[in-house]
Design a protein around this motif. Structure first.
Motif, PDB file in Angstrom:
ATOM      1  N   LYS A 190      -4.397   4.288  16.628  1.00  0.00           N
ATOM      2  CA  LYS A 190      -3.242   3.782  16.013  1.00  0.00           C
ATOM      3  C   LYS A 190      -3.082   4.357  14.562  1.00  0.00           C
ATOM      4  O   LYS A 190      -3.944   4.859  13.995  1.00  0.00           O
ATOM      5  N   MET A 191      -1.851   4.226  14.280  1.00  0.00           N
ATOM      6  CA  MET A 191      -1.446   5.219  12.996  1.00  0.00           C
ATOM      7  C   MET A 191      -0.501   4.212  12.151  1.00  0.00           C
ATOM      8  O   MET A 191       0.363   3.520  12.777  1.00  0.00           O
ATOM      9  N   PRO A 192      -0.561   4.086  11.044  1.00  0.00           N
ATOM     10  CA  PRO A 192      -1.317   4.668  10.102  1.00  0.00           C
ATOM     11  C   PRO A 192      -2.706   3.930   9.542  1.00  0.00           C
ATOM     12  O   PRO A 192      -3.369   4.573   9.075  1.00  0.00           O
ATOM     13  N   CYS A 193      -2.740   2.885  10.446  1.00  0.00           N
ATOM     14  CA  CYS A 193      -4.070   1.969  10.299  1.00  0.00           C
ATOM     15  C   CYS A 193      -4.132   1.080  11.321  1.00  0.00           C
ATOM     16  O   CYS A 193      -3.548   1.051  12.274  1.00  0.00           O
ATOM     17  N   CYS A 194      -4.777   0.132  11.135  1.00  0.00           N
ATOM     18  CA  CYS A 194      -5.411  -0.590  12.072  1.00  0.00           C
ATOM     19  C   CYS A 194      -4.279  -1.786  12.656  1.00  0.00           C
ATOM     20  O   CYS A 194      -4.531  -2.302  13.594  1.00  0.00           O
ATOM     21  N   ILE A 195      -3.218  -2.002  11.718  1.00  0.00           N
ATOM     22  CA  ILE A 195      -2.100  -3.006  12.140  1.00  0.00           C
ATOM     23  C   ILE A 195      -0.938  -1.914  12.605  1.00  0.00           C
ATOM     24  O   ILE A 195       0.325  -2.535  12.691  1.00  0.00           O
ATOM     25  N   GLY A 196      -1.062  -0.645  12.700  1.00  0.00           N
ATOM     26  CA  GLY A 196      -0.271   0.298  13.136  1.00  0.00           C
ATOM     27  C   GLY A 196      -0.033   0.293  14.422  1.00  0.00           C
ATOM     28  O   GLY A 196      -0.334  -0.698  15.176  1.00  0.00           O
ATOM     29  N   SER A 197       0.204   1.490  14.859  1.00  0.00           N
ATOM     30  CA  SER A 197       0.757   1.705  16.554  1.00  0.00           C
ATOM     31  C   SER A 197       0.537   3.060  16.901  1.00  0.00           C
ATOM     32  O   SER A 197       0.335   3.922  16.053  1.00  0.00           O
ATOM     33  N   ALA A 198       0.159   3.347  18.096  1.00  0.00           N
ATOM     34  CA  ALA A 198      -0.115   4.637  18.763  1.00  0.00           C
ATOM     35  C   ALA A 198       1.114   5.148  19.130  1.00  0.00           C
ATOM     36  O   ALA A 198       1.190   6.346  19.037  1.00  0.00           O
ATOM     37  N   ASP A 199       2.194   4.392  18.946  1.00  0.00           N
ATOM     38  CA  ASP A 199       3.716   4.916  19.264  1.00  0.00           C
ATOM     39  C   ASP A 199       4.199   5.269  18.106  1.00  0.00           C
ATOM     40  O   ASP A 199       4.492   4.409  16.932  1.00  0.00           O
ATOM     41  N   PRO A 200       4.518   6.587  17.781  1.00  0.00           N
ATOM     42  CA  PRO A 200       5.366   7.175  16.524  1.00  0.00           C
ATOM     43  C   PRO A 200       6.546   6.314  16.443  1.00  0.00           C
ATOM     44  O   PRO A 200       7.055   6.577  14.910  1.00  0.00           O
ATOM     45  N   LYS A 201       7.224   5.761  17.236  1.00  0.00           N
ATOM     46  CA  LYS A 201       8.577   5.283  16.893  1.00  0.00           C
ATOM     47  C   LYS A 201       8.540   3.750  16.611  1.00  0.00           C
ATOM     48  O   LYS A 201       9.369   3.120  16.226  1.00  0.00           O
ATOM     49  N   ALA A 202       7.143   3.150  16.784  1.00  0.00           N
ATOM     50  CA  ALA A 202       7.037   1.631  16.449  1.00  0.00           C
ATOM     51  C   ALA A 202       7.333   1.532  15.006  1.00  0.00           C
ATOM     52  O   ALA A 202       7.073   2.204  13.833  1.00  0.00           O
ATOM     53  N   GLN A 203       7.413  -0.014  14.747  1.00  0.00           N
ATOM     54  CA  GLN A 203       7.543  -0.413  13.421  1.00  0.00           C
ATOM     55  C   GLN A 203       6.217  -0.118  12.748  1.00  0.00           C
ATOM     56  O   GLN A 203       5.021  -0.251  13.391  1.00  0.00           O
ATOM     57  N   LYS A 204       6.225   0.292  11.335  1.00  0.00           N
ATOM     58  CA  LYS A 204       5.112   0.399  10.470  1.00  0.00           C
ATOM     59  C   LYS A 204       4.964  -0.583   9.368  1.00  0.00           C
ATOM     60  O   LYS A 204       6.196  -1.122   8.998  1.00  0.00           O
ATOM     61  N   PRO A 205       3.484  -0.746   8.955  1.00  0.00           N
ATOM     62  CA  PRO A 205       3.462  -1.742   7.820  1.00  0.00           C
ATOM     63  C   PRO A 205       3.900  -1.125   6.563  1.00  0.00           C
ATOM     64  O   PRO A 205       4.007   0.189   6.543  1.00  0.00           O
ATOM     65  N   LEU A 206       4.301  -1.992   5.569  1.00  0.00           N
ATOM     66  CA  LEU A 206       4.856  -1.387   4.412  1.00  0.00           C
ATOM     67  C   LEU A 206       3.557  -1.161   3.601  1.00  0.00           C
ATOM     68  O   LEU A 206       2.842  -2.209   3.048  1.00  0.00           O
ATOM     69  N   CYS A 207       3.137  -0.125   3.358  1.00  0.00           N
ATOM     70  CA  CYS A 207       1.679   0.226   2.762  1.00  0.00           C
ATOM     71  C   CYS A 207       1.735  -0.157   1.274  1.00  0.00           C
ATOM     72  O   CYS A 207       0.733  -0.603   0.393  1.00  0.00           O
ATOM     73  N   GLU A 208       2.954  -0.082   0.501  1.00  0.00           N
ATOM     74  CA  GLU A 208       3.165  -0.624  -0.756  1.00  0.00           C
ATOM     75  C   GLU A 208       3.118  -1.913  -0.997  1.00  0.00           C
ATOM     76  O   GLU A 208       2.946  -2.258  -2.235  1.00  0.00           O
ATOM     77  N   GLU A 209       2.926  -2.723   0.078  1.00  0.00           N
ATOM     78  CA  GLU A 209       2.826  -4.291  -0.183  1.00  0.00           C
ATOM     79  C   GLU A 209       1.630  -4.865   0.748  1.00  0.00           C
ATOM     80  O   GLU A 209       1.636  -5.917   1.123  1.00  0.00           O
TER      81      GLU A 209
END
Length: 321
Positions: free
Chosen positions: A285-304
């Protein structure tokens, strides 16, 4: 058995010395040469959950009809997890207790190095080689049920009490197996102290983190500012009052007063490399443990970001994506 470090006694420390040596070498390699080698693991063991919590990131990127067998996971443990010398792996989901066969497999392959994050709405099984259960609680009963569904708090509480009423495990009282984790958001922040007081003396530890949004304007996100800082200060006061119960260090939880992780959805100071994260199909999973292996998936806001597992590393001087 006397607890020395995070619930581990002399026997545990002696048996696990090779893993401590491995982590020490990785830390030295990072500090001297900026070599970034994963130290811990996070695994989504299944793709189903019995609850639909309002704050849960997992539902955002879920796909139907995908799952691995316990033997599939055994192969991944041997070929990816053990070969990378990951010390402790945290099993999440979905709801991992719906796959006791997978938990058992991890406990067999990684004895006493497996934590399970659970909503505990199902009876908690006594796995011989489990490290401990992380039980998710979102505040006192009324608030918890508002987030997780009516009656969920009562089920979770009863299952915890039933478990800790059981016999010792590995020479330790059963209550030592239960750690509570609370994700603080705009709906439950006022219950931090009450939840701590309710469970102190009943379970082993309590830890706090903050809700991480996947989009700007998430109503559950608690904005940086005076109110959020007050909550952080309350947790620091609780740590001083109950140093053996509250696991957050003042330095780690203080990071939550502002942006410590990144820019937009890109990690910067966050050491996402330190935790090897697998989705329910064994993909990274990217970019982290609450991310996804799908590059098109929604991503967490690292700045928050409000995650505890990465911020504790930052507080220890392990940074950089």
């Amino acid at each position: 058995m006397v607890d020395i470090i995070y619930g581990r006694g002399f026997t545990d420390l002696a048996r696990e010395m090779p893993f401590y040596i491995s982590i020490f070498k990785k830390i030295i390699a990072y500090r001297l040469f900026k070599s970034k080698q994963p130290m811990y693991g996070s695994v989504d063991v299944n793709n189903i959950c019995n609850l639909h919590c309002t704050h849960c990131y997992w539902w955002l990127n879920r796909k139907e009809g995908e799952d691995l067998t316990a033997e599939d996971w055994r192969k991944i443990i041997k070929e990816k997890i053990n070969k990378n010398h990951l010390f402790v792996v945290t099993l999440v989901g979905g709801e991992p207790t719906m796959r006791p066969d997978v938990i058992q497999t991890f406990c067999e392959e990684m004895p006493r190095r497996v934590c399970v994050v659970t909503n505990a709405t199902f009876p908690l099984k006594r796995f011989d080689n489990l490290y401990f259960y992380w039980v998710s609680m979102d505040g006192t009963e009324k608030i918890h049920d508002m987030i997780r569904g009516k009656g969920s708090y009562a089920k979770t509480k009863q299952n915890i009490l039933d478990y800790i009423a059981g016999p010792d495990r590995q020479g330790k009282a059963a209550w030592r197996d239960i750690w509570i984790t609370m994700t603080i958001n705009s709906q439950n922040y006022m219950t931090v102290e009450d939840l701590t007081e309710e469970w102190r003396g009943k379970v082993n530890k309590i830890g706090f983190q903050f809700h991480t949004p996947f989009a700007k304007g998430d109503p559950l996100f608690m904005p940086f500012g005076e109110k959020r800082s007050e909550v952080v200060d309350k947790i620091i006061a609780l740590k001083k009052k109950y140093p053996d119960f509250v696991i957050n260090s003042p330095k780690q939880i203080s990071l939550m007063k502002g942006n410590w992780g990144g820019i937009g959805t890109t990690p910067v100071d966050c050491p996402s490399w330190a935790i090897m994260s697998f989705d329910h199909m064994g993909r990274i999973k990217m970019p982290c443990c609450i991310g996804s292996a799908d590059p098109k998936a929604q991503k967490p806001l690292c700045e928050e970001c409000g995650l505890g597992c990465y911020s504790i590393l930052v507080a220890q001087g392990i940074v950089g994506n």
